[in-house]
Design an enzyme around this catalytic site. Structure first.
Site, PDB file in Angstrom:
ATOM      1  N   LYS A  43       0.835  -1.210   0.000  1.00 24.92           N
ATOM      2  CA  LYS A  43       0.000   0.000   0.000  1.00 24.92           C
ATOM      3  C   LYS A  43       0.871   1.263   0.000  1.00 24.92           C
ATOM      4  O   LYS A  43       0.629   2.208  -0.752  1.00 24.92           O
ATOM      5  CB  LYS A  43      -0.958  -0.020   1.205  1.00 24.92           C
ATOM      6  CG  LYS A  43      -2.057  -1.064   1.054  1.00 24.92           C
ATOM      7  CD  LYS A  43      -2.857  -1.344   2.320  1.00 24.92           C
ATOM      8  CE  LYS A  43      -3.788  -2.537   2.085  1.00 24.92           C
ATOM      9  NZ  LYS A  43      -4.572  -2.952   3.247  1.00 24.92           N
ATOM     10  N   GLN A  83      -4.585  -1.479   9.499  1.00 26.08           N
ATOM     11  CA  GLN A  83      -4.551  -2.820   8.924  1.00 26.08           C
ATOM     12  C   GLN A  83      -5.134  -3.837   9.911  1.00 26.08           C
ATOM     13  O   GLN A  83      -4.749  -3.879  11.082  1.00 26.08           O
ATOM     14  CB  GLN A  83      -3.100  -3.194   8.563  1.00 26.08           C
ATOM     15  CG  GLN A  83      -2.964  -4.508   7.805  1.00 26.08           C
ATOM     16  CD  GLN A  83      -3.574  -4.503   6.411  1.00 26.08           C
ATOM     17  OE1 GLN A  83      -3.705  -3.463   5.773  1.00 26.08           O
ATOM     18  NE2 GLN A  83      -3.977  -5.663   5.943  1.00 26.08           N
ATOM     19  N   ASP A  85     -11.193   2.840   3.890  1.00 26.73           N
ATOM     20  CA  ASP A  85     -11.561   1.421   3.824  1.00 26.73           C
ATOM     21  C   ASP A  85     -13.076   1.237   3.681  1.00 26.73           C
ATOM     22  O   ASP A  85     -13.546   0.173   3.331  1.00 26.73           O
ATOM     23  CB  ASP A  85     -11.148   0.715   5.132  1.00 26.73           C
ATOM     24  CG  ASP A  85      -9.815  -0.001   5.037  1.00 26.73           C
ATOM     25  OD1 ASP A  85      -9.520  -0.565   3.973  1.00 26.73           O
ATOM     26  OD2 ASP A  85      -9.083  -0.015   6.053  1.00 26.73           O
TER      27      ASP A  85
HETATM   28  N1  GUN Z   1      -7.100  -6.774   6.219  1.00 24.98           N
HETATM   29  C1  GUN Z   1      -7.442  -7.539   5.156  1.00 24.98           C
HETATM   30  N2  GUN Z   1      -7.996  -6.768   4.181  1.00 24.98           N
HETATM   31  C2  GUN Z   1      -8.006  -5.509   4.656  1.00 24.98           C
HETATM   32  C3  GUN Z   1      -8.453  -4.268   4.116  1.00 24.98           C
HETATM   33  O1  GUN Z   1      -8.982  -4.184   2.996  1.00 24.98           O
HETATM   34  N3  GUN Z   1      -8.278  -3.187   4.923  1.00 24.98           N
HETATM   35  C4  GUN Z   1      -7.747  -3.263   6.162  1.00 24.98           C
HETATM   36  N4  GUN Z   1      -7.638  -2.150   6.867  1.00 24.98           N
HETATM   37  N5  GUN Z   1      -7.329  -4.398   6.695  1.00 24.98           N
HETATM   38  C5  GUN Z   1      -7.450  -5.507   5.942  1.00 24.98           C
END
Ligand code: GUN
Length: 296
Positions: free
Chosen positions: A54, A98, A121
């Protein structure tokens, strides 16, 4: 049948090019540099990989990134203070914590603390609610929206189709079903959700025009569960041991690709299908947040 392979790398590259263009315009015309803060708590190996990807994508697209790596032992109060600091940081337009968090932390409370305007998100209840009622101006959740864009840009019409979503997570299954059922572009499907308590999932998937597999079990969807000509979207990313692979494991999806693909009209591979779309949609949401916060 020779299926059409839905190319997530190509489609995500197109979306990312559009985002890089939008970032450049924001900088030139408004003096605004979109910023994304990514918080990782602890040293979970998969989270480290995802967070790294990311941050790298932000750099590639000209988005300002802030990476906060916090210790496994952080308290709930300390983590909420970190989120609040980012809520008040004008250079940060998007905040991503995350998941999963270590078990002593309360994920729901952390998500509730993120400013909904910065919730790229689309996990905050305010944004989930807006999405559910069909608000097209808010955020869309990254992975489910990425699936929708994959289908749209592959000219796969969902209108009137029976879509069966396998999995009911808050990150993929539930929002996926909510997006596909909307009265909106890339939606208008009849949606069934299956999960671990659904008896005889195969009976339902056999009726599906579109299957979205998001159950987190390697090779869960077998050829016998899929009708001829179906479209199969595989959201799963599972590590399975493989002594011949350099790292000792390989990544496989929730779909038994080799046996399912010959029955499909279209299918996403793993890797190279849904995975890169999640990050592309996150970058797009970050630009959306920067515009909205700056009234652009
Ligand atoms: N963990 C697995 N997929 C995601 C996501 O799309 N966003 C976040 N913040 N954590 C995750």
């Amino acid at each position: 049948m020779n299926p059409f392979i839905i190319d997530g790398r190509k489609i995500s590259a197109e979306v990312n090019d559009e985002t890089a263009q939008a970032v450049a315009e924001l900088k030139e015309q408004h003096g605004v540099t979109p910023g994304l803060a990514v918080l990782r708590v602890g040293e979970d190996p998969a989270s480290k990989v995802y967070v790294g990807m990311k941050v790298k994508k932000c750099e590639q697209l000209g988005i300002h990134s802030v990476l906060k790596v916090l210790p496994e032992t952080i308290t709930q109060e300390e983590l909420l203070a970190q989120v609040n600091e980012l809520n008040n940081d004008d250079k940060v337009h998007g905040i991503l914590v995350q998941l999963p968090l270590p078990s002593h932390l309360n994920e729901d409370e952390v998500i509730d603390t993120i400013d909904p305007k910065k919730d790229v998100d689309c996990f905050h209840p305010t944004n989930v609610g807006k999405m559910l009622i069909g608000d097209q101006d808010g955020f869309f959740p990254c992975t489910p929206h990425g699936v929708q864009v994959l289908l749209e840009r592959s000219n796969i019409d969902t209108t009137g189709k029976h879509a069966v979503v396998i999995g009911r997570s808050n990150i993929v299954g539930k929002p996926m079903a909510a997006l596909l059922v909307q009265k909106a572009k890339g939606a208008n499907a009849t949606v069934t959700i299956c999960h671990s308590r659904t008896p005889n999932i195969a009976e339902l998937t056999q009726q599906a025009d579109i299957i979205v597999a998001a159950i987190g079990k390697p090779h869960f969807v077998t050829a016998g569960m899929v009708k001829d000509g179906a479209v199969v979207v595989d959201v799963g990313i599972n590590r399975v041991d493989d002594d011949t692979a350099p790292r000792g494991y390989k990544l496989v999806g929730d779909v038994d690709y080799d046996n399912v693909a010959p029955k499909c009209s279209a299918i996403t591979p793993v890797p190279g299908g849904v995975g890169p779309m999640t990050i592309a949609m996150l970058m797009k949401n970050t630009v959306k947040a920067a515009k909205s916060i700056n009234n652009i």
